[in-house]
Design a protein around this motif. Sequence first.
Motif, PDB file in Angstrom:
ATOM      1  N   MET A   1      48.030  61.316  90.582  1.00 20.46           N
ATOM      2  CA  MET A   1      46.840  61.557  91.322  1.00 20.46           C
ATOM      3  C   MET A   1      45.541  61.481  90.222  1.00 20.46           C
ATOM      4  O   MET A   1      45.628  62.061  89.296  1.00 20.46           O
ATOM      5  N   ILE A   2      44.527  60.593  90.535  1.00 18.22           N
ATOM      6  CA  ILE A   2      43.422  60.532  89.929  1.00 18.22           C
ATOM      7  C   ILE A   2      42.697  62.011  89.376  1.00 18.22           C
ATOM      8  O   ILE A   2      42.955  62.943  90.254  1.00 18.22           O
ATOM      9  N   GLN A   3      42.223  62.145  88.262  1.00 17.27           N
ATOM     10  CA  GLN A   3      41.718  63.365  88.034  1.00 17.27           C
ATOM     11  C   GLN A   3      40.224  63.329  87.434  1.00 17.27           C
ATOM     12  O   GLN A   3      39.887  62.202  86.946  1.00 17.27           O
ATOM     13  N   PRO A   4      39.506  64.506  87.713  1.00 17.92           N
ATOM     14  CA  PRO A   4      38.118  64.366  87.153  1.00 17.92           C
ATOM     15  C   PRO A   4      37.928  63.902  85.892  1.00 17.92           C
ATOM     16  O   PRO A   4      39.109  64.106  85.016  1.00 17.92           O
ATOM     17  N   GLY A   5      37.292  62.969  85.343  1.00 17.28           N
ATOM     18  CA  GLY A   5      36.993  62.393  84.036  1.00 17.28           C
ATOM     19  C   GLY A   5      37.649  61.031  83.968  1.00 17.28           C
ATOM     20  O   GLY A   5      37.401  60.210  83.036  1.00 17.28           O
ATOM     21  N   GLU A   6      38.616  60.683  85.102  1.00 17.80           N
ATOM     22  CA  GLU A   6      39.024  59.241  84.947  1.00 17.80           C
ATOM     23  C   GLU A   6      38.155  58.469  85.791  1.00 17.80           C
ATOM     24  O   GLU A   6      37.561  58.651  86.701  1.00 17.80           O
ATOM     25  N   ALA A   7      38.194  57.108  85.210  1.00 22.80           N
ATOM     26  CA  ALA A   7      37.640  55.660  85.736  1.00 22.80           C
ATOM     27  C   ALA A   7      38.270  55.453  87.442  1.00 22.80           C
ATOM     28  O   ALA A   7      39.616  55.520  87.414  1.00 22.80           O
ATOM     29  N   SER A  22      32.669  42.057 103.826  1.00 23.58           N
ATOM     30  CA  SER A  22      32.638  41.385 102.617  1.00 23.58           C
ATOM     31  C   SER A  22      33.828  41.690 101.578  1.00 23.58           C
ATOM     32  O   SER A  22      34.251  43.012 101.983  1.00 23.58           O
ATOM     33  N   ASP A  23      34.136  40.936 100.695  1.00 20.95           N
ATOM     34  CA  ASP A  23      35.140  41.255  99.699  1.00 20.95           C
ATOM     35  C   ASP A  23      34.458  42.012  98.847  1.00 20.95           C
ATOM     36  O   ASP A  23      33.478  41.590  98.207  1.00 20.95           O
ATOM     37  N   ALA A  24      35.228  42.818  98.136  1.00 19.71           N
ATOM     38  CA  ALA A  24      34.788  44.016  96.937  1.00 19.71           C
ATOM     39  C   ALA A  24      35.849  44.146  96.229  1.00 19.71           C
ATOM     40  O   ALA A  24      36.957  44.228  96.437  1.00 19.71           O
ATOM     41  N   THR A  25      35.665  45.079  95.206  1.00 22.60           N
ATOM     42  CA  THR A  25      36.622  45.842  94.358  1.00 22.60           C
ATOM     43  C   THR A  25      36.215  47.343  94.592  1.00 22.60           C
ATOM     44  O   THR A  25      35.068  47.619  94.763  1.00 22.60           O
ATOM     45  N   SER A  26      37.327  48.096  94.605  1.00 25.57           N
ATOM     46  CA  SER A  26      36.944  49.560  94.707  1.00 25.57           C
ATOM     47  C   SER A  26      35.924  50.196  93.544  1.00 25.57           C
ATOM     48  O   SER A  26      35.271  50.872  93.759  1.00 25.57           O
ATOM     49  N   ASP A  27      36.062  49.512  92.370  1.00 24.82           N
ATOM     50  CA  ASP A  27      35.180  50.072  91.325  1.00 24.82           C
ATOM     51  C   ASP A  27      33.766  49.518  91.365  1.00 24.82           C
ATOM     52  O   ASP A  27      32.707  50.304  91.019  1.00 24.82           O
ATOM     53  N   GLU A 107      47.097  53.991  96.908  1.00 22.67           N
ATOM     54  CA  GLU A 107      48.404  54.079  96.222  1.00 22.67           C
ATOM     55  C   GLU A 107      47.722  54.308  94.575  1.00 22.67           C
ATOM     56  O   GLU A 107      48.134  55.053  93.991  1.00 22.67           O
ATOM     57  N   ALA A 108      46.783  53.345  94.269  1.00 22.81           N
ATOM     58  CA  ALA A 108      46.022  53.495  92.805  1.00 22.81           C
ATOM     59  C   ALA A 108      45.610  54.808  92.559  1.00 22.81           C
ATOM     60  O   ALA A 108      45.514  55.315  91.490  1.00 22.81           O
ATOM     61  N   LEU A 109      44.877  55.469  93.719  1.00 23.07           N
ATOM     62  CA  LEU A 109      44.182  56.856  93.206  1.00 23.07           C
ATOM     63  C   LEU A 109      45.351  58.051  93.415  1.00 23.07           C
ATOM     64  O   LEU A 109      44.964  59.218  92.792  1.00 23.07           O
ATOM     65  N   GLU A 132      30.389  59.611  89.672  1.00 22.35           N
ATOM     66  CA  GLU A 132      29.409  59.095  89.034  1.00 22.35           C
ATOM     67  C   GLU A 132      29.556  57.984  88.069  1.00 22.35           C
ATOM     68  O   GLU A 132      30.357  58.067  86.933  1.00 22.35           O
ATOM     69  N   ASN A 133      28.990  56.944  88.534  1.00 23.49           N
ATOM     70  CA  ASN A 133      28.918  55.556  87.630  1.00 23.49           C
ATOM     71  C   ASN A 133      30.345  55.384  87.341  1.00 23.49           C
ATOM     72  O   ASN A 133      30.959  54.854  86.488  1.00 23.49           O
ATOM     73  N   GLY A 134      31.119  55.347  88.383  1.00 21.17           N
ATOM     74  CA  GLY A 134      32.798  54.720  88.465  1.00 21.17           C
ATOM     75  C   GLY A 134      33.626  55.837  87.935  1.00 21.17           C
ATOM     76  O   GLY A 134      34.775  55.687  87.922  1.00 21.17           O
ATOM     77  N   VAL A 135      33.193  56.970  87.322  1.00 20.07           N
ATOM     78  CA  VAL A 135      33.994  58.173  86.812  1.00 20.07           C
ATOM     79  C   VAL A 135      34.223  59.033  87.881  1.00 20.07           C
ATOM     80  O   VAL A 135      32.882  59.776  88.320  1.00 20.07           O
ATOM     81  N   VAL A 136      35.291  59.666  88.357  1.00 25.16           N
ATOM     82  CA  VAL A 136      35.284  60.929  89.142  1.00 25.16           C
ATOM     83  C   VAL A 136      34.926  62.120  88.447  1.00 25.16           C
ATOM     84  O   VAL A 136      35.317  62.347  87.445  1.00 25.16           O
TER      85      VAL A 136
END
Length: 164
Positions: A1-7, A22-27, A107-109, A132-136
């Motif tokens: 599982m994604i954690q604080p401090g990870e992108a 529209s098509d996008a990416t999660s980041d 899944e990625a998260l 914040e700016n892509g970082v959890v």
Amino acid sequence: MIQPGEAVPSVPVKLVTGEGISDATSDAVLGGGRVVMFAVPGAFTPTCHVNHLPGFLANAAKLRAAGVDRIVCAAANDAFVMKAWGEASEALGDIVFLADGNAAFAEALGVARDMSGNGMGKRYQRSAMIVENGVVQALFIEDAPGVNASGAPAVLMALEAAKA
């Protein structure tokens, strides 16, 4: 599982806004500024539709006042269902919807749940995060049915505590 401090990982998704799909990416959706994302098991499902989404919609102005640039609702539904849900809930002006039809971003998260027993396939675990700016910065995971840890009030409390 994604954690604080990870992108936030980069996964193809569909972005649903008042302007369309529209098509996008999660980041890209979660990068650039302060973003609150809440994830639900499914659009129009009872708890998601009656409790989770309405809480964020009702608190959208408070979240923006706390420095949030974008509020995102993610679900493992297709973009057309997410668009219909955004329209039906009148949320599209305040909340953007991230359609993750195959649950690849979930899944990625590390927040995907197998809900096949309920006929729903792979879905998001009910959760929220401050990015914040892509970082959890903070992660809120529900460990029981209902909306408590991942609801708008909990996220607002965390934003206020971060200010102090």
